[in-house]
Design a protein around this motif. Structure first.
Motif, mmCIF file in Angstrom:
data_model
loop_
_atom_site.group_PDB
_atom_site.id
_atom_site.type_symbol
_atom_site.label_atom_id
_atom_site.label_comp_id
_atom_site.label_asym_id
_atom_site.label_seq_id
_atom_site.Cartn_x
_atom_site.Cartn_y
_atom_site.Cartn_z
ATOM 1 N N ILE A 196 0.862 -1.186 0.000
ATOM 2 C CA ILE A 196 0.000 0.000 0.000
ATOM 3 C C ILE A 196 0.892 1.227 0.000
ATOM 4 C CG2 ILE A 196 -1.701 1.350 1.277
ATOM 5 C CD1 ILE A 196 -2.842 -1.205 2.400
ATOM 6 N N LEU A 197 0.805 2.007 -1.070
ATOM 7 C CA LEU A 197 1.533 3.270 -1.168
ATOM 8 C C LEU A 197 0.554 4.423 -1.036
ATOM 9 C CD1 LEU A 197 3.897 2.440 -4.177
ATOM 10 C CD2 LEU A 197 4.548 2.624 -1.773
ATOM 11 N N TYR A 198 1.027 5.539 -0.509
ATOM 12 C CA TYR A 198 0.131 6.685 -0.333
ATOM 13 C C TYR A 198 0.857 7.990 -0.597
ATOM 14 C CZ TYR A 198 2.466 7.022 4.243
ATOM 15 O OH TYR A 198 3.405 7.132 5.240
ATOM 16 N N THR A 199 0.075 8.982 -1.036
ATOM 17 C CA THR A 199 0.534 10.365 -1.163
ATOM 18 C C THR A 199 -0.511 11.239 -0.474
ATOM 19 O OG1 THR A 199 1.573 9.902 -3.294
ATOM 20 C CG2 THR A 199 1.207 12.214 -2.721
ATOM 21 N N LEU A 200 -0.091 11.993 0.558
ATOM 22 C CA LEU A 200 -1.014 12.782 1.369
ATOM 23 C C LEU A 200 -0.670 14.261 1.310
ATOM 24 C CD1 LEU A 200 -1.048 10.553 4.605
ATOM 25 C CD2 LEU A 200 -2.537 10.370 2.599
ATOM 26 N N PRO A 220 -5.312 -5.956 9.078
ATOM 27 C CA PRO A 220 -4.524 -4.828 8.577
ATOM 28 C C PRO A 220 -3.113 -4.835 9.155
ATOM 29 C CG PRO A 220 -6.047 -4.094 10.285
ATOM 30 C CD PRO A 220 -6.386 -5.531 9.996
ATOM 31 N N ALA A 221 -2.208 -4.162 8.486
ATOM 32 C CA ALA A 221 -0.813 -4.123 8.944
ATOM 33 C C ALA A 221 -0.703 -3.534 10.340
ATOM 34 C CB ALA A 221 0.033 -3.326 7.949
ATOM 35 N N PHE A 222 -1.526 -2.508 10.655
ATOM 36 C CA PHE A 222 -1.389 -1.866 11.965
ATOM 37 C C PHE A 222 -1.989 -2.706 13.097
ATOM 38 C CE2 PHE A 222 -5.457 -0.138 10.456
ATOM 39 C CZ PHE A 222 -6.246 -0.112 11.598
ATOM 40 N N ILE A 273 0.908 -7.282 4.330
ATOM 41 C CA ILE A 273 0.740 -5.909 3.836
ATOM 42 C C ILE A 273 1.916 -5.048 4.293
ATOM 43 C CG2 ILE A 273 -0.727 -3.847 3.870
ATOM 44 C CD1 ILE A 273 -3.084 -5.694 4.571
ATOM 45 N N THR A 274 2.472 -4.295 3.378
ATOM 46 C CA THR A 274 3.479 -3.277 3.684
ATOM 47 C C THR A 274 2.897 -1.915 3.324
ATOM 48 O OG1 THR A 274 5.313 -4.801 3.249
ATOM 49 C CG2 THR A 274 5.818 -2.435 3.189
ATOM 50 N N VAL A 275 3.026 -0.951 4.228
ATOM 51 C CA VAL A 275 2.487 0.393 4.018
ATOM 52 C C VAL A 275 3.639 1.383 3.948
ATOM 53 C CG1 VAL A 275 0.944 2.178 4.914
ATOM 54 C CG2 VAL A 275 0.388 -0.244 5.274
ATOM 55 N N ALA A 276 3.654 2.231 2.913
ATOM 56 C CA ALA A 276 4.781 3.154 2.748
ATOM 57 C C ALA A 276 4.361 4.410 2.005
ATOM 58 C CB ALA A 276 5.926 2.463 2.001
ATOM 59 N N ASP A 277 5.100 5.490 2.234
ATOM 60 C CA ASP A 277 4.920 6.756 1.526
ATOM 61 C C ASP A 277 5.477 6.598 0.110
ATOM 62 O OD1 ASP A 277 5.179 9.377 0.491
ATOM 63 O OD2 ASP A 277 5.405 10.211 2.497
ATOM 64 N N ALA A 278 4.664 6.896 -0.889
ATOM 65 C CA ALA A 278 5.082 6.709 -2.285
ATOM 66 C C ALA A 278 6.297 7.559 -2.639
ATOM 67 C CB ALA A 278 3.922 7.037 -3.217
ATOM 68 N N VAL A 300 -5.223 6.249 5.190
ATOM 69 C CA VAL A 300 -4.287 5.143 4.918
ATOM 70 C C VAL A 300 -4.650 3.942 5.782
ATOM 71 C CG1 VAL A 300 -1.871 4.420 4.933
ATOM 72 C CG2 VAL A 300 -2.467 6.776 4.308
ATOM 73 N N ASN A 301 -4.884 4.190 7.080
ATOM 74 C CA ASN A 301 -5.259 3.092 7.965
ATOM 75 C C ASN A 301 -6.596 2.468 7.562
ATOM 76 O OD1 ASN A 301 -3.004 3.047 9.618
ATOM 77 N ND2 ASN A 301 -3.854 4.501 11.085
ATOM 78 N N PHE A 302 -7.509 3.304 7.091
ATOM 79 C CA PHE A 302 -8.799 2.779 6.655
ATOM 80 C C PHE A 302 -8.614 1.871 5.439
ATOM 81 C CE2 PHE A 302 -13.481 3.920 5.658
ATOM 82 C CZ PHE A 302 -13.905 2.811 6.373
ATOM 83 N N LEU A 303 -7.775 2.306 4.497
ATOM 84 C CA LEU A 303 -7.494 1.478 3.326
ATOM 85 C C LEU A 303 -6.793 0.188 3.748
ATOM 86 C CD1 LEU A 303 -7.526 1.075 0.278
ATOM 87 C CD2 LEU A 303 -5.389 2.398 0.154
ATOM 88 N N ASP A 304 -5.869 0.292 4.675
ATOM 89 C CA ASP A 304 -5.195 -0.877 5.235
ATOM 90 C C ASP A 304 -6.220 -1.861 5.803
ATOM 91 O OD1 ASP A 304 -3.358 -2.620 6.393
ATOM 92 O OD2 ASP A 304 -2.677 -1.210 7.912
ATOM 93 N N LEU A 305 -7.217 -1.326 6.496
ATOM 94 C CA LEU A 305 -8.275 -2.149 7.080
ATOM 95 C C LEU A 305 -9.071 -2.871 6.000
ATOM 96 C CD1 LEU A 305 -9.728 -2.789 9.816
ATOM 97 C CD2 LEU A 305 -11.224 -0.858 9.321
#
Length: 570
Positions: free
Chosen positions: A44-48, A423-425, A71-76, A57-62
């Motif tokens: 999961i990549l994000y741009t905020l 979710p990852a969190f 799942i890996t979550v990171a800033d794009a 981001v956490n909602f999408l992770d969920l």
């Protein structure tokens, strides 16, 4: 003097007995509970715009966590794009229209795996996304997932982005929205292995879930799961009311959950289960007749709130995590001369929060197990907890129940998935979501009608949870209506935790569910509460024996003498 010596000897015997037992471990007593395979390694990549948007981001992770736990979550903008090909698929959330790094765009364009882009700024994502771009927001009245013809009404004045699709592109429209003028606009589209959705929040949560199911290759067998949870059962609860409900559910052979709080606090009053033997007996009956116990915090209050009213793991008054003792003043950034000094103290506060939650969990499990009440899951009071809190809980419980707080900024941002999620969190913990709400006291008709409407919406989906909770003090009448509403869904199955593989680790206690059994491994005495409980009860029995024994012996001798006299007369 003789009495004093006897008391000293009595205490010595009891403490010797307790000390010996402390080192003995007993096998699990039995009561009459699946890890999902991971279909994909997902990035999961994000741009905020800024950190205030991180809850998205956490909602999408969920939501993604319903389909994979890897799942890996990171800033794009900071992620090493050289690692993109180590992932099976990519989900990208963009919450702002701004230029993206060229290296990221080029890497994403070359990536051959499936990509699901959500939000906006699609025109920058390379040639493989040239078939679509985001346009103006529209007020919508409903969303519809076209392949399954699933429709859900939108709240009043709900805005969603319009997707403009190139007419010459072979694009499949998966979901559309009805605008206020009754027009139809696409909101989820697909071309090959590239998917686009104009929103991840609110009304789009369930629709996006269905889109992600297609994205992941529909990994789930269709399944509707329902559960009923009895809420806020603490040591001051009415056992007769609970017993009536338990007998009703047992007669209907419905498995259910009981959210139990080990300690009741109200002003200067503090009650534990050792002071509520009838309630303990009732909980044991429930546990043996279809109920699974969920630990609902330790005190369910923080400062001066009554148990059941307060948020134990969130400082609601200051809207932040628990950073200080309940009697202490809550320091703020204004109390520190520099950001460095504030950040240094923040580290100490986080350490306090971790220990605070750890202690609550371990003491709570120990107290419940002392009374042969075996928790197999966890629910945070009022669903409020920080990201660190979820991490701590994940070390002790495999399953969490309810809804989820999505940010450490405020407890007001919560969310819930349609199905089970990892979710990852959550650090490996599984969420069993509560999706229907509850019957409100003094608002029974309206809240029950709302539950019925949500049931009708959720049951349209191939896989979904139909889950609600109920406060037992409200009696049996409204509960029967809630159960009837859940029973009307023909293809739904009741969730029975004892038939799932779950585990609880707290201190020196291990609890697992397996094939309809709850297995508990622990020392004879697992902690201070159990030691004191055994000591107190041992003293009672020994006092009875010591002081009542001579009278008992004398009575037996007299009875024997009378029998002998009668025999000699005869």
């Amino acid at each position: 003097m003789r009495m004093f010596v006897m008391k000293k000897r009595l205490k010595a015997i009891i403490f010797l007995f307790v000390s010996v037992l402390m080192g003995i471990t007993v096998p699990a007593p039995m009561l009459r509970a699946d890890s999902a395979s991971d279909p994909a390694r997902t990035l999961i990549l994000y741009t905020l715009q800024d950190e205030s948007q991180f809850y998205q981001v956490n909602f999408l992770d969920l939501i993604v966590g319903q389909f994979t736990s890897d799942i890996t979550v990171a800033d794009a903008e900071t992620f090493d794009v050289g690692n993109l090909n180590t992932f099976s698929n990519i989900v990208y959330l963009c919450c702002v229209e701004r230029p993206l790094p060229v290296r990221f765009i080029e890497a994403l364009d070359k990536y051959s795996g499936p990509v699901f882009a959500i939000g906006q700024n699609f025109s920058q994502l390379g040639s493989q996304f040239s078939f679509v771009h985001s346009s103006n927001n529209e007020v919508i009245t409903a969303v519809r997932y076209l392949p399954q013809a699933i429709e859900e009404a939108a709240p009043e004045e709900w805005y969603i982005g319009r997707l403009e699709v190139r007419t010459d592109a072979a694009v499949k429209i998966l979901a559309s929205a009805t605008t206020r003028t009754n027009g139809q606009i696409p909101v989820i589209v697909q071309k090959g292995n590239r998917f686009v959705c104009s929103s991840s929040m609110g009304i789009m949560t369930k629709t996006l879930t269905q889109g992600l199911s297609d994205f992941f290759g529909n990994p789930h067998q269709p399944k509707i799961t329902r559960y009923l949870r009895l809420e806020d059962v603490h040591p001051n609860a009415d056992p007769s009311c609970l017993r009536e409900i338990a007998e009703y559910l047992a007669e209907k052979k419905i498995p259910y959950l009981v959210a139990v709080i080990p300690t009741y606090i109200s002003g200067n009053k503090e009650i534990h289960y050792d002071q509520a033997p009838k309630l303990v007996e009732t909980l044991q009956y429930m546990q043996a007749h279809g109920a699974s116990i969920i630990m609902h915090g330790y005190r369910h209050q923080y400062r001066s709130d009554e148990t059941g009213e307060g948020s134990e793991f969130w400082d609601v008054e200051n809207d932040r995590p628990i950073y200080q003792d309940r009697t202490a003043k809550a320091p703020t950034r204004a109390d520190y001369s520099s950001e460095a000094a504030y950040q240094a103290r923040l580290s100490d506060w986080k350490a306090f929060e971790r220990e605070y939650i750890e202690n609550a969990i371990v003491m709570g499990v120990q107290e419940l197990v002392t009374h042969k009440i075996y928790p197999v899951g966890f629910e945070a009071p009022h669903y409020t907890m920080s990201a660190q809190g979820y991490e701590v809980v994940s070390k002790h419980f495999s399953h969490y129940f309810g809804r989820v707080q999505l940010t450490d900024t405020t407890y007001l941002q919560t969310g819930v998935s349609l199905m089970e999620s990892q979710p990852a969190f959550f650090h490996g913990m599984t969420l069993c979501p509560e999706t229907l709400g509850y019957i409100e006291d003094h608002n029974e008709r309206q809240s029950l009608e709302s539950i019925r409407q949500t049931i009708q919406i959720n049951r349209q989906y191939p896989s979904a949870y139909l889950s609600s909770y109920y406060h037992p003090y409200m009696g049996l009448g409204d509960l029967k209506e809630l159960v009837e509403a859940l029973e009307q869904v023909e293809r739904a199955e009741w969730l029975d935790l004892k038939n799932q593989k779950q585990w609880v680790h707290a201190g020196n206690i291990r609890i697992v569910t397996d094939d309809g059994l709850v297995k508990v491994s622990k020392p004879i005495i697992a902690g201070a509460y159990e030691r004191n409980f055994i000591l107190k009860n041992s003293v009672k029995w020994i006092v009875v024996v010591v002081w009542g024994g001579p009278f008992l012996i004398t009575g037996v001798l007299r009875a024997g003498a009378q029998i002998r006299r009668r025999a000699s007369i005869q």
